[in-house]
Design a protein around this motif. Structure first.
Motif, PDB file in Angstrom:
ATOM      1  N   GLN A   1       0.854  -1.196   0.000  1.00 57.08           N
ATOM      2  CA  GLN A   1       0.000   0.000   0.000  1.00 57.08           C
ATOM      3  C   GLN A   1       0.889   1.246   0.000  1.00 57.08           C
ATOM      4  O   GLN A   1       1.148   1.831   1.049  1.00 57.08           O
ATOM      5  CB  GLN A   1      -0.918   0.001   1.221  1.00 57.08           C
ATOM      6  N   PRO A   2       1.360   1.660  -1.171  1.00 53.51           N
ATOM      7  CA  PRO A   2       2.322   2.770  -1.240  1.00 53.51           C
ATOM      8  C   PRO A   2       1.835   4.063  -0.596  1.00 53.51           C
ATOM      9  O   PRO A   2       2.636   4.791  -0.003  1.00 53.51           O
ATOM     10  CB  PRO A   2       2.538   2.952  -2.747  1.00 53.51           C
ATOM     11  N   ALA A   3       0.543   4.355  -0.693  1.00 48.71           N
ATOM     12  CA  ALA A   3       0.042   5.608  -0.112  1.00 48.71           C
ATOM     13  C   ALA A   3       0.182   5.597   1.408  1.00 48.71           C
ATOM     14  O   ALA A   3       0.629   6.576   2.016  1.00 48.71           O
ATOM     15  CB  ALA A   3      -1.416   5.827  -0.513  1.00 48.71           C
ATOM     16  N   VAL A   4      -0.201   4.484   2.021  1.00 50.61           N
ATOM     17  CA  VAL A   4      -0.074   4.370   3.478  1.00 50.61           C
ATOM     18  C   VAL A   4       1.398   4.349   3.873  1.00 50.61           C
ATOM     19  O   VAL A   4       1.812   4.988   4.844  1.00 50.61           O
ATOM     20  CB  VAL A   4      -0.784   3.099   3.987  1.00 50.61           C
ATOM     21  N   LEU A   5       2.190   3.633   3.091  1.00 53.38           N
ATOM     22  CA  LEU A   5       3.618   3.546   3.388  1.00 53.38           C
ATOM     23  C   LEU A   5       4.277   4.922   3.303  1.00 53.38           C
ATOM     24  O   LEU A   5       5.158   5.253   4.111  1.00 53.38           O
ATOM     25  CB  LEU A   5       4.282   2.575   2.414  1.00 53.38           C
TER      26      LEU A   5
END
Length: 243
Positions: free
Chosen positions: A185-189
């Motif tokens: 989950q790149p956005a959360v990361l």
């Protein structure tokens, strides 16, 4: 006469100006411990308004598929805020203040990272291509303090103050767990890496904290980071079980 003049001046103020002196909710209806204290302390009321404004911005800009997660995170945070209540009032209010400051920082960072968060009104009118999938964000350099040769003010205090090494190791472990959990989950990361970058900077800034004991500032900063990471992981676990 003085009282009448003061009342006249207050009545002449626009309603928004009067409303800004209290929190985002009606203190006449405050029943819970945390709500009563937010109403009692001006800085907590200001933090509450700050959190409410940032929360609205995040919620309005979030994609539909992210809103359930955001709502779950907010509910978890409200529970954490209420859990600050304890037998020693001063410590409990200090916990409440730290928890609210951390949430305000998190939400404002999320609002800035959201689509449209940093853009102006004029630029939003320009058509843009559909964004590509978010790349994996670069990792913030975060490792446990090397007490054989501690580098920097924070590392030196971590290595010499009782209990700090364990707290430092816990933050690093939680960060590694969060990175693994949200790797897909790149956005959360990206939000997590941004928070970790701020954390590293804030630790060193505690050496120059005005009006605060530097070591206390360091401990609070580390506890805030550990709590924020744990909250992320707890919400993710609850969402997975619920799904």
């Amino acid at each position: 006469m003085i009282r009448r003049a003061l009342l006249t001046a207050l009545l002449a103020l626009p309603l928004p100006a009067l409303a800004q002196t209290g929190p985002s909710f009606d203190c006449a209806r405050a029943r819970a411990w945390d709500e009563r204290n937010i109403c009692a302390f001006g800085d907590l009321a200001a933090l509450d308004r700050q959190i409410a404004a940032a929360w609205r911005a995040v919620n309005e800009r979030a994609p539909e598929q992210d809103r359930a997660r955001l709502q779950a995170e907010q509910r978890a945070w409200l529970g954490e805020r209420r859990a600050c209540q304890g037998p020693v009032e001063r410590e409990a209010v200090s916990c409440l203040r730290r928890t609210m400051r951390a949430r305000a920082r998190d939400l404002e960072a999320m609002a800035q990272a959201a689509p449209g968060g940093g853009s102006s009104a004029s630029s939003s009118a320009v058509p843009t291509a559909k964004p590509a999938a978010a790349p994996t964000p670069p990792q913030t350099v975060l490792r446990a303090a090397d007490c054989a040769s501690p580098a920097g003010w924070a590392a030196q205090r971590i290595c010499t103050v009782q209990g700090m090494r364990e707290l430092d190791a816990a933050v690093v472990q939680e960060a590694q767990t969060a990175r693994a959990r949200f790797a897909a989950q790149p956005a959360v990361l990206a939000e997590i890496e941004a928070a970790l970058a701020r954390y590293v900077t804030q630790r060193e800034a505690c050496a120059r904290a005005l009006g605060r004991i530097p070591v206390d500032c360091l401990q609070e900063t580390m506890e805030d980071m550990r709590t924020a990471l744990r909250r992320r992981l707890a919400v993710a676990s609850a969402t997975t079980r619920g799904g």
